[in-house]
Design a protein around this motif. Structure first.
Motif, mmCIF file in Angstrom:
data_model
loop_
_atom_site.group_PDB
_atom_site.id
_atom_site.type_symbol
_atom_site.label_atom_id
_atom_site.label_comp_id
_atom_site.label_asym_id
_atom_site.label_seq_id
_atom_site.Cartn_x
_atom_site.Cartn_y
_atom_site.Cartn_z
ATOM 1 N N SER A 68 -37.041 -40.222 4.099
ATOM 2 C CA SER A 68 -37.745 -38.736 3.622
ATOM 3 C C SER A 68 -36.546 -37.780 3.380
ATOM 4 N N LEU A 69 -35.175 -38.183 3.443
ATOM 5 C CA LEU A 69 -34.607 -38.223 2.709
ATOM 6 C C LEU A 69 -33.778 -37.307 1.272
ATOM 7 N N GLU A 70 -34.954 -36.913 0.589
ATOM 8 C CA GLU A 70 -34.910 -37.525 -0.719
ATOM 9 C C GLU A 70 -33.628 -36.645 -1.389
ATOM 10 N N MET A 71 -33.472 -35.556 -0.997
ATOM 11 C CA MET A 71 -31.817 -34.983 -1.403
ATOM 12 C C MET A 71 -30.900 -34.726 -0.122
ATOM 13 N N MET A 72 -29.871 -35.117 -0.110
ATOM 14 C CA MET A 72 -29.052 -34.721 1.067
ATOM 15 C C MET A 72 -27.540 -33.877 0.847
ATOM 16 N N ARG A 73 -26.298 -33.489 1.462
ATOM 17 C CA ARG A 73 -25.829 -33.053 1.776
ATOM 18 C C ARG A 73 -24.903 -34.016 2.160
ATOM 19 N N HIS A 91 -23.037 -23.621 1.661
ATOM 20 C CA HIS A 91 -22.453 -24.657 2.517
ATOM 21 C C HIS A 91 -20.932 -24.989 1.849
ATOM 22 N N ALA A 92 -20.040 -25.160 2.133
ATOM 23 C CA ALA A 92 -19.102 -26.138 1.771
ATOM 24 C C ALA A 92 -18.121 -26.769 2.559
ATOM 25 N N GLY A 93 -17.410 -27.546 2.424
ATOM 26 C CA GLY A 93 -16.544 -28.352 3.059
ATOM 27 C C GLY A 93 -15.252 -28.859 1.873
ATOM 28 N N THR A 94 -14.258 -29.091 2.327
ATOM 29 C CA THR A 94 -12.912 -29.893 1.888
ATOM 30 C C THR A 94 -13.731 -30.958 2.350
ATOM 31 N N LEU A 95 -13.314 -31.481 2.893
ATOM 32 C CA LEU A 95 -13.431 -32.994 3.366
ATOM 33 C C LEU A 95 -15.507 -33.543 3.521
ATOM 34 N N SER A 96 -15.801 -33.032 3.059
ATOM 35 C CA SER A 96 -16.897 -32.866 2.906
ATOM 36 C C SER A 96 -17.206 -34.066 2.254
#
Length: 432
Positions: A108-113, A298-303
């Motif tokens: 179901s996770l066709e695209m993810m972050r 959405h953003a994240g330095t360590l993502s």
């Protein structure tokens, strides 16, 4: 009697620098009294505190360590990754490889972050639902905990239930609480009434399909199917919070057990192999609304940092259906043994387990929602928890939390644990 003197001293010192002496509240043992254990190391199914005491561990870092502590392959892979650098702030192939692996297991996770925590994943999923639908209201269920972001702390379970009523908690603006509608878990008529009154205003419904933050309480099939039907009809999004149940309730997640496809899913814990990580994802048309493709920020330095991605890849590569069959069988055996021990001692108990998740309530039952959980004997739980520690068994230090099984727990460990439960029931009986 086990000696905890070094842990006591460490807690006194940490309390000078950290609020409550800890960096996450349930660790403080407030629900059971006394000082928390300070851990020196983990190995397989065991942890060792700084006093040198050894415990069979069923907390497993609150779920992530499905392969146990310091799994040799995970350690080897992480050591190699560290040598190449800890973070780049730029894309790596590892991020794509982990995304492909997750999608293969949870389609179901066709695209993810990728993000850095379960809290960040659920917070971002809520923002996306609001941005995608152009609506403000979110529905959640009493006793479901989705992280500590403001919108989701209303009527949360877990550590929140241990410490205070969130309606009186400072720091959560009233207008955010106004846009969060709450319903009792497993209450089909209640959720129907909410959609009847607010359907056109609801951006999404977020739910733990297997609740794990008021102990393990499975959603009923009818309840979860009702959520799928109502959200589809109203144009709202259904968000499955599988931060805990993902890779725990089943290899393919709780959604595979119910044959329900949510619009968005949040993951964490196991998916990072013990490192800080979270994931939110779902239908591609929805995920395309996330920056830089779309307007929802959405953003994240360590993502997606290389260490977390490596931990996740190394862990997921070792999981398969046969391993889940083994772990589930051992969980079944443990639950049968715990129930038998309580019954033999005349102690009212209800045990719940799904896959590798398990919990016990000092409660005659049934336990289907947060109101039921609150009928549990927390005073007895606190005494029993301390008795178990003396017999070398470390379980979650709150009646409102979940325990876990790992691949490193052996048949002998299960027998040892059941014997310890019997002994702890004897110990508590003698203190009355």
């Amino acid at each position: 009697m086990l000696n905890f003197e070094k842990s006591k001293q460490a807690f006194q010192e940490s309390s000078r620098y950290l609020p409550g002496g800890v960096n996450s509240p349930v660790r403080a043992f407030k629900n059971v009294g006394g000082e928390p254990l300070f851990i020196a190391k983990g190995d397989g199914a065991h942890i060792f505190d700084i006093d040198g005491n050894r415990y069979l561990d069923y907390v497993l870092s609150w779920g992530p360590l499905i392969l146990g502590h310091a799994d040799p392959q995970v350690v080897k892979d992480l050591q190699a990754a560290v040598a190449r650098g800890t973070s780049y702030g730029a894309p790596t192939i590892l991020e794509t490889e982990l995304a492909k692996k997750i999608q293969a297991i949870v389609p179901s996770l066709e695209m993810m972050r990728m993000v850095s925590s379960g809290t960040e994943a659920t917070m971002s999923a809520i923002r996306l639902a609001r941005g995608y639908t152009h609506r403000d209201k979110i529905v959640k269920f009493i006793g479901n905990y989705h992280g500590h972001s403001d919108s989701l702390l209303v009527d949360a379970g877990s550590g929140v239930a241990t410490f205070n009523d969130i309606h009186e908690a400072p720091g959560v603006p009233e207008d955010l609480a106004y846009d969060t509608l709450t319903v009792a878990y497993n209450d089909i008529e209640g959720i129907k009434q909410v959609f009847s009154a607010h359907g056109e205003e609801i951006a999404g419904v977020i739910v733990e399909p297997i609740a794990g933050n008021m102990g393990v309480i499975p959603g009923t099939a009818d309840f979860l199917q009702t959520l799928r039907t109502l959200t589809s009809e109203a144009g709202a999004l259904l968000i499955f919070d599988e931060v805990m149940s993902g890779f725990r309730a089943a290899f393919h997640g709780a959604q595979s057990l119910y044959h329900i496809t949510p619009d968005l899913t949040t993951l964490g814990k196991v998916v990072g192999g013990g490192l800080p990580v979270g994931v939110f994802g779902g239908r591609k048309e929805i995920m395309k609304w996330i920056t830089p493709d779309g307007p929802v920020y959405h953003a994240g330095t360590l993502s997606g940092n290389p260490l977390a991605m490596t931990g996740g890849l190394s862990t997921l590569a070792q999981l398969d259906e046969s391993l889940y069959k083994q772990m589930t069988a051992r969980t079944d055996e443990l639950m049968t043994g715990i129930k038998g021990a309580a019954d033999a001692h005349g102690v009212p108990i209800t045990v719940h387990h799904v896959g590798t998740m398990w919990s016990y309530f000092f409660n005659q039952g049934p336990v289907n929602n947060f109101d039921d959980v609150q009928k549990s004997d927390v005073t007895y739980f606190a005494k029993f928890f301390k008795a178990l520690l003396q017999h070398g068994i470390y379980t979650a230090p709150s009646q409102f939390e979940t325990n876990f099984m790992s691949s490193k727990h052996t048949e002998a460990d299960i027998e040892t644990t059941i014997a310890a439960f019997n002994a702890a029931f004897d110990d508590v009986a003698r203190t009355k």
